[in-house]
Scaffold this active site. Structure first.
Site, PDB file in Angstrom:
ATOM      1  N   ASP A 106      34.957  38.865  45.433  1.00 10.57           N
ATOM      2  CA  ASP A 106      35.478  37.934  44.147  1.00 10.57           C
ATOM      3  C   ASP A 106      36.625  37.209  44.833  1.00 10.57           C
ATOM      4  O   ASP A 106      37.780  37.465  45.234  1.00 10.57           O
ATOM      5  CB  ASP A 106      35.918  38.537  43.054  1.00 10.57           C
ATOM      6  CG  ASP A 106      35.042  39.563  42.455  1.00 10.57           C
ATOM      7  OD1 ASP A 106      33.789  39.258  42.741  1.00 10.57           O
ATOM      8  OD2 ASP A 106      35.362  40.610  41.902  1.00 10.57           O
ATOM      9  N   ASP A 120      28.059  39.852  30.772  1.00 11.02           N
ATOM     10  CA  ASP A 120      29.030  40.549  30.659  1.00 11.02           C
ATOM     11  C   ASP A 120      29.746  40.705  29.395  1.00 11.02           C
ATOM     12  O   ASP A 120      29.780  39.839  28.593  1.00 11.02           O
ATOM     13  CB  ASP A 120      30.196  39.912  31.579  1.00 11.02           C
ATOM     14  CG  ASP A 120      29.522  39.476  33.083  1.00 11.02           C
ATOM     15  OD1 ASP A 120      28.662  40.183  33.438  1.00 11.02           O
ATOM     16  OD2 ASP A 120      29.814  38.447  33.586  1.00 11.02           O
TER      17      ASP A 120
END
Length: 225
Positions: A7, A128
């Site tokens: 990330d 998500d």
């Protein structure tokens, strides 16, 4: 299958708690490619682009070209042009998140365009959730939608889903297997599970559901037991 995650934020690889609080920052991003070499798949997520606070596009392209494993890239992909450039750099698939939704509903117009441009087989849609509701814009905005409501519509544009249980993201407390069983019953497409996965037992349980496990914090801390 375990899928490690890189990330990106401000040119570094980071691990955040609930997508907000910084826990780990790694400056040697390319060193992670060697560290994760044994895994056949890798997720690269541009957090700055996802949050609309910048871009790590150049670094993403370099990682795609250097990675010894197959790579899937997400974060701030809002145009077919951007998706094409990522795929041309060597990514296997692109992960579409916030752009898959607009005005509190599925963004059919955008998804139709990108599916025509790059092909449904190369698209993953990220669904998500926090508290059961879908999050967008770098997990900063919560919609009134649930995954079960939108899976049937999204299936027309995607080859699979990435589902992060944000409630547990980065906490090392374990994920919610009951939640993923519920998601498994709601779609026929492959699902990669993410969010709080910390043990080999959880990975095995997800495998029994036919799901891959995207793992971040537990791998960075060498605590996937």
């Amino acid at each position: 299958m375990i899928i490690p995650c890189i990330d990106l934020q401000d040119g570094r690889a980071v691990q955040l708690i609930h997508g907000r609080k910084l826990r780990i920052a790694v400056n040697d991003v390319f060193g992670l490619l060697e560290r994760f070499r044994k895994y056949p798949l890798l997720h690269i997520i541009d957090l700055d682009a996802a949050m609309g606070r910048g871009s790590n596009a150049r670094l993403v392209g370099q990682l795609c070209r250097k990675a010894p494993m197959r790579v899937r890239v997400g974060g701030g992909i809002r145009t077919a042009t951007r998706a094409k450039s990522i795929l041309e750099a060597g990514a296997e698939k692109v992960i579409i998140g916030s752009a898959a939704f607009r005005g509190g509903a599925v963004n059919d117009a955008f998804l139709s365009r990108i599916a025509r441009a790059v092909g449904k087989k190369r698209i993953i849609v990220a669904v998500d959730t926090d508290g059961g509701r879908i999050l967008v814009h770098g997990w900063q905005e919560k919609l009134g939608l649930t995954p079960e409501e939108v899976f049937p519509e999204l299936e027309r544009y995607a080859s699979e889903f990435l589902c992060t249980y944000v409630d547990a993201e980065g906490t090392m407390r374990g994920t919610n297997l009951r939640w993923f069983r519920k998601l498994r019953e709601a779609t026929r497409l492959p699902i990669t599970a993410a969010g709080g996965i910390r043990s080999a037992r959880e990975v095995r349980q997800l495998e029994k559901l036919g799901m891959n496990a995207a793992v971040g914090m537990a791998l960075y801390l060498d605590k996937l037991e």
